[in-house]
Design a protein around this motif. Structure first.
Motif, PDB file in Angstrom:
ATOM      1  N   LYS A  64       0.813  -1.218   0.000  1.00  0.00           N
ATOM      2  CA  LYS A  64       0.000   0.000   0.000  1.00  0.00           C
ATOM      3  C   LYS A  64       0.848   1.269   0.000  1.00  0.00           C
ATOM      4  O   LYS A  64       0.341   2.356  -0.222  1.00  0.00           O
ATOM      5  CB  LYS A  64      -0.940   0.014   1.210  1.00  0.00           C
ATOM      6  N   GLU A 133      -1.229   4.885  -1.041  1.00  0.00           N
ATOM      7  CA  GLU A 133      -2.607   5.323  -0.754  1.00  0.00           C
ATOM      8  C   GLU A 133      -2.701   6.816  -0.500  1.00  0.00           C
ATOM      9  O   GLU A 133      -3.711   7.432  -0.826  1.00  0.00           O
ATOM     10  CB  GLU A 133      -3.152   4.546   0.449  1.00  0.00           C
ATOM     11  N   THR A 134      -1.665   7.420   0.089  1.00  0.00           N
ATOM     12  CA  THR A 134      -1.724   8.850   0.417  1.00  0.00           C
ATOM     13  C   THR A 134      -0.492   9.627  -0.037  1.00  0.00           C
ATOM     14  O   THR A 134      -0.469  10.843   0.081  1.00  0.00           O
ATOM     15  CB  THR A 134      -1.884   9.056   1.938  1.00  0.00           C
ATOM     16  N   VAL A 135       0.521   8.944  -0.533  1.00  0.00           N
ATOM     17  CA  VAL A 135       1.746   9.605  -0.965  1.00  0.00           C
ATOM     18  C   VAL A 135       2.082   9.149  -2.380  1.00  0.00           C
ATOM     19  O   VAL A 135       1.990   7.967  -2.704  1.00  0.00           O
ATOM     20  CB  VAL A 135       2.925   9.274  -0.012  1.00  0.00           C
ATOM     21  N   ASP A 136       2.469  10.111  -3.216  1.00  0.00           N
ATOM     22  CA  ASP A 136       2.853   9.807  -4.587  1.00  0.00           C
ATOM     23  C   ASP A 136       4.351  10.036  -4.753  1.00  0.00           C
ATOM     24  O   ASP A 136       4.940  10.876  -4.067  1.00  0.00           O
ATOM     25  CB  ASP A 136       2.079  10.706  -5.558  1.00  0.00           C
ATOM     26  N   HIS A 173       2.261  14.445  -0.732  1.00  0.00           N
ATOM     27  CA  HIS A 173       1.029  13.915  -0.130  1.00  0.00           C
ATOM     28  C   HIS A 173      -0.138  14.157  -1.065  1.00  0.00           C
ATOM     29  O   HIS A 173      -0.303  15.242  -1.608  1.00  0.00           O
ATOM     30  CB  HIS A 173       0.742  14.596   1.215  1.00  0.00           C
ATOM     31  N   GLN A 174      -0.929  13.120  -1.279  1.00  0.00           N
ATOM     32  CA  GLN A 174      -2.161  13.216  -2.051  1.00  0.00           C
ATOM     33  C   GLN A 174      -3.133  12.211  -1.454  1.00  0.00           C
ATOM     34  O   GLN A 174      -2.730  11.253  -0.799  1.00  0.00           O
ATOM     35  CB  GLN A 174      -1.908  12.909  -3.525  1.00  0.00           C
ATOM     36  N   THR A 175      -4.396  12.421  -1.672  1.00  0.00           N
ATOM     37  CA  THR A 175      -5.387  11.479  -1.150  1.00  0.00           C
ATOM     38  C   THR A 175      -6.111  10.800  -2.297  1.00  0.00           C
ATOM     39  O   THR A 175      -6.166  11.314  -3.416  1.00  0.00           O
ATOM     40  CB  THR A 175      -6.422  12.196  -0.256  1.00  0.00           C
ATOM     41  N   GLY A 176      -6.655   9.661  -2.007  1.00  0.00           N
ATOM     42  CA  GLY A 176      -7.463   8.942  -2.987  1.00  0.00           C
ATOM     43  C   GLY A 176      -6.654   8.225  -4.056  1.00  0.00           C
ATOM     44  O   GLY A 176      -7.197   7.905  -5.105  1.00  0.00           O
ATOM     45  N   ASN A 178      -5.014   5.121  -5.762  1.00  0.00           N
ATOM     46  CA  ASN A 178      -5.107   3.664  -5.769  1.00  0.00           C
ATOM     47  C   ASN A 178      -4.873   3.163  -7.188  1.00  0.00           C
ATOM     48  O   ASN A 178      -4.786   3.931  -8.123  1.00  0.00           O
ATOM     49  CB  ASN A 178      -6.444   3.164  -5.211  1.00  0.00           C
TER      50      ASN A 178
END
Length: 188
Positions: A64, A133-136, A173-176, A178
């Motif tokens: 993840k 999941e939250t970091v690119d 940091h980013q959200t969403g 997947n």
């Protein structure tokens, strides 16, 4: 003479979890079985490389965290193995995204056997990234390293038969975020 030596060696993937100010990420390294024949000839190791990229994709599916996947994939960008791997794993090809593709295996490399020098230069080594999941992981640059030859007592030598790649990556940091496998990769 040992022929097709890397087939006998067995392959795997090295995984390491690293800490970064933006969060943890995984770095993964692998080396897929080589092709050994020119593109005009049937490749007896094609199915093995497909199995390798499916296995790696399956392993990455359980991770993840953001992933930096790198290594000698022994495939080229247009090959089915490349599309299957990218489609199933969700990785992004750093050099392709930056339009900075460079051959990593050069026909003139002094470590290449003379009969292999007829082959053309090829990009076989890659740095791929995949968001968590939250970091690119975002690529800022990529360039060749270990691409110089040394003259030792009148003979050209080099560290490897492939050049290396050095990628400059940042984490944000980013959200969403997947990944779902691309249907095209599943259909191949």
């Amino acid at each position: 003479i040992l022929n097709h030596g890397d087939w006998w060696a067995g392959k795997g993937i090295a995984l390491h979890r690293l800490a970064h100010a933006e969060g943890e990420f995984m770095i993964a390294n692998t080396h897929l079985v080589a092709r050994y024949v020119p593109l005009t000839e049937p490749d007896v190791y094609f199915a093995m490389r497909v199995a390798e990229v499916i296995e790696i994709s399956s392993l990455l599916a359980d991770i993840k965290l953001p992933v930096v996947m790198l290594g000698d994939f022994n495939i080229q960008e247009g090959f089915d193995e490349y599309h299957i791997f990218k489609g199933l794993s969700g990785v992004r090809d750093v050099a392709a995204r930056l339009d900075s593709r460079q051959a990593t295996r050069l026909a003139e490399n002094p470590m290449r056997k003379s009969n292999h020098r007829k082959r053309q230069d090829a990009r076989l080594d890659y740095v791929f990234t995949r968001p968590g999941e939250t970091v690119d992981v975002v690529a800022q640059g990529v360039h060749l390293v270990f691409d110089e030859w040394v003259n030792l007592e009148g003979q050209k030598i080099t560290a490897s038969d492939h050049n290396g790649l050095l990628a400059n990556l940042t984490m944000t940091h980013q959200t969403g975020l997947n990944h779902r496998p691309e249907q095209d990769a599943v259909d191949l």
